[in-house]
Motif scaffolding. Structure first.
Motif, PDB file in Angstrom:
ATOM      1  N   THR A  48       0.850  -1.183   0.000  1.00  0.00           N
ATOM      2  CA  THR A  48       0.000   0.000   0.000  1.00  0.00           C
ATOM      3  C   THR A  48       0.893   1.241   0.000  1.00  0.00           C
ATOM      4  O   THR A  48       1.955   1.253   0.616  1.00  0.00           O
ATOM      5  CB  THR A  48      -0.945   0.031   1.215  1.00  0.00           C
ATOM      6  OG1 THR A  48      -0.186   0.203   2.411  1.00  0.00           O
ATOM      7  CG2 THR A  48      -1.770  -1.244   1.294  1.00  0.00           C
ATOM      8  N   GLN A  59     -10.987  -0.120   1.289  1.00  0.00           N
ATOM      9  CA  GLN A  59     -10.280  -1.037   2.197  1.00  0.00           C
ATOM     10  C   GLN A  59     -10.758  -2.472   1.961  1.00  0.00           C
ATOM     11  O   GLN A  59      -9.953  -3.404   1.883  1.00  0.00           O
ATOM     12  CB  GLN A  59     -10.529  -0.661   3.653  1.00  0.00           C
ATOM     13  CG  GLN A  59      -9.894   0.641   4.105  1.00  0.00           C
ATOM     14  CD  GLN A  59     -10.255   0.986   5.536  1.00  0.00           C
ATOM     15  OE1 GLN A  59     -10.683   0.138   6.316  1.00  0.00           O
ATOM     16  NE2 GLN A  59     -10.083   2.249   5.902  1.00  0.00           N
ATOM     17  N   ASN A 107       2.079  -2.974   4.703  1.00  0.00           N
ATOM     18  CA  ASN A 107       1.172  -1.886   5.073  1.00  0.00           C
ATOM     19  C   ASN A 107       2.000  -0.623   5.250  1.00  0.00           C
ATOM     20  O   ASN A 107       2.599  -0.393   6.304  1.00  0.00           O
ATOM     21  CB  ASN A 107       0.450  -2.225   6.384  1.00  0.00           C
ATOM     22  CG  ASN A 107      -0.802  -3.032   6.180  1.00  0.00           C
ATOM     23  OD1 ASN A 107      -1.604  -2.768   5.279  1.00  0.00           O
ATOM     24  ND2 ASN A 107      -0.996  -4.035   7.024  1.00  0.00           N
ATOM     25  N   ASN A 108       2.044   0.197   4.220  1.00  0.00           N
ATOM     26  CA  ASN A 108       2.935   1.352   4.217  1.00  0.00           C
ATOM     27  C   ASN A 108       2.194   2.689   4.123  1.00  0.00           C
ATOM     28  O   ASN A 108       2.724   3.709   4.560  1.00  0.00           O
ATOM     29  CB  ASN A 108       3.909   1.232   3.044  1.00  0.00           C
ATOM     30  CG  ASN A 108       4.593   2.530   2.719  1.00  0.00           C
ATOM     31  OD1 ASN A 108       5.522   2.950   3.387  1.00  0.00           O
ATOM     32  ND2 ASN A 108       4.114   3.215   1.669  1.00  0.00           N
ATOM     33  N   PRO A 161      -4.566  -0.805   8.065  1.00  0.00           N
ATOM     34  CA  PRO A 161      -3.568  -1.837   8.361  1.00  0.00           C
ATOM     35  C   PRO A 161      -4.142  -3.016   9.144  1.00  0.00           C
ATOM     36  O   PRO A 161      -3.757  -4.162   8.909  1.00  0.00           O
ATOM     37  CB  PRO A 161      -2.518  -1.080   9.184  1.00  0.00           C
ATOM     38  CG  PRO A 161      -2.637   0.329   8.726  1.00  0.00           C
ATOM     39  CD  PRO A 161      -4.095   0.536   8.485  1.00  0.00           C
ATOM     40  N   LEU A 193      -6.367  -5.085   6.601  1.00  0.00           N
ATOM     41  CA  LEU A 193      -5.557  -5.772   5.590  1.00  0.00           C
ATOM     42  C   LEU A 193      -4.680  -6.849   6.213  1.00  0.00           C
ATOM     43  O   LEU A 193      -4.533  -7.939   5.651  1.00  0.00           O
ATOM     44  CB  LEU A 193      -4.715  -4.759   4.817  1.00  0.00           C
ATOM     45  CG  LEU A 193      -5.488  -3.659   4.090  1.00  0.00           C
ATOM     46  CD1 LEU A 193      -4.552  -2.837   3.226  1.00  0.00           C
ATOM     47  CD2 LEU A 193      -6.633  -4.213   3.268  1.00  0.00           C
ATOM     48  N   ALA A 194      -4.102  -6.546   7.373  1.00  0.00           N
ATOM     49  CA  ALA A 194      -3.288  -7.561   8.041  1.00  0.00           C
ATOM     50  C   ALA A 194      -4.143  -8.763   8.439  1.00  0.00           C
ATOM     51  O   ALA A 194      -3.706  -9.917   8.311  1.00  0.00           O
ATOM     52  CB  ALA A 194      -2.613  -6.960   9.270  1.00  0.00           C
ATOM     53  N   ASN A 221       4.410  -4.012   8.706  1.00  0.00           N
ATOM     54  CA  ASN A 221       3.699  -2.770   8.981  1.00  0.00           C
ATOM     55  C   ASN A 221       4.704  -1.647   9.181  1.00  0.00           C
ATOM     56  O   ASN A 221       5.573  -1.727  10.063  1.00  0.00           O
ATOM     57  CB  ASN A 221       2.837  -2.912  10.238  1.00  0.00           C
ATOM     58  CG  ASN A 221       1.743  -3.949  10.084  1.00  0.00           C
ATOM     59  OD1 ASN A 221       1.140  -4.063   9.021  1.00  0.00           O
ATOM     60  ND2 ASN A 221       1.472  -4.699  11.132  1.00  0.00           N
TER      61      ASN A 221
END
Length: 261
Positions: A7, A66, A83-84, A112, A115-116, A133
């Motif tokens: 991301t 999302q 996850n950036n 995050p 998505l995680a 992350n």
């Protein structure tokens, strides 16, 4: 062939992750808001490294987007999630911009986690995978709302790493300090009062983070100087951390990480 989903993968630290993974032969899924830039970066990476690059335009402040990215992760072929995505958050808690704060929470807090969680479920079933992350050394301070969100990212990482113990899934939080990216070049801020030796190179941040994930580290701090700073902050009593945070905040008004959504 590995597949990495990143991301905020078209600029800053996210782009450095994309380039590092592409150099290593991984196919990519890049997530960002700007479709034109996504296509341009995808073409650059494919031409340079011969990898397949899928683009997914999504605004992670939008819960429907999302969910779109989470569904892509549930497809089951993504081996590495980074996850950036993130942005500067200068608004104060008292009398600040609530809309901006809510957007920041969605991008750097809820997204995050969602998505995680989606990636972890698939990776756990498969018995392997990495979730990275991008947090910040500011997670160890109490400077502002940005620090609070990055502290959440750090805690989220550690909780998820515990949940996934002995599953084959590696979860790593990256805690960079001030990092030279176009984020700062565009804004023209965040440089005054910050000594040159404190600035990090985005490519180096990504390389160290990937090496630390490969080595099984839950926390990655990509420089000796910030490792020392982090160790000191973790040893200090809370009152001293708050005092240090006030001093840091007085010298630099922007967050210490250069990722963009």
């Amino acid at each position: 062939m590995r597949v990495g989903l990143i991301t905020g993968g078209t600029s800053g630290i996210g782009l450095s992750f994309a380039r590092a993974l592409a150099r290593d032969g991984a196919d990519l899924v890049l997530v960002a808001r700007d479709k034109g830039r996504l296509v341009a970066v995808a073409a650059e990476l494919t031409a340079a490294h011969g990898v397949r690059v899928e683009v997914l335009d999504a605004d992670l402040a939008d819960r429907a987007d999302q969910a779109k990215v989470a569904d892509r992760l549930r497809a089951g072929d993504v081996d590495i999630l980074v996850n950036n995505a993130g942005f500067s958050l200068k608004t104060p808690l008292v009398g600040g911009d609530d809309d901006l704060a809510d957007r920041a929470y969605e991008v750097m807090g809820r997204a995050p986690r969602v998505l995680a969680g989606a990636a972890a479920a698939v990776m756990r079933e498969r018995g392997e995978g990495w979730i990275i992350n991008v947090a910040s050394v500011s997670a160890l301070t109490r400077q502002d709302s940005y620090s609070a969100l990055k502290a959440y990212a750090l805690a989220l990482t550690e909780v998820l790493a515990l949940e996934l113990t002995n599953t084959g899934v590696q979860v790593t939080a990256v805690l960079p300090g001030w990092t030279r990216t176009e984020f700062h070049a565009r804004g023209g801020s965040g440089r005054k009062g910050v000594p040159r030796f404190l600035w990090l190179d985005a490519d180096r941040v990504a390389e160290v983070a990937l090496a630390d994930a490969r080595a099984g580290h839950v926390i990655s701090i990509p420089s000796k100087r910030y490792k020392v700073a982090a160790a000191i902050l973790q040893l200090l009593p809370n009152a001293a951390v708050r005092a240090v945070s006030r001093r840091i905040k007085g010298k630099a008004k922007t967050p210490v990480e250069g990722a963009t959504p």
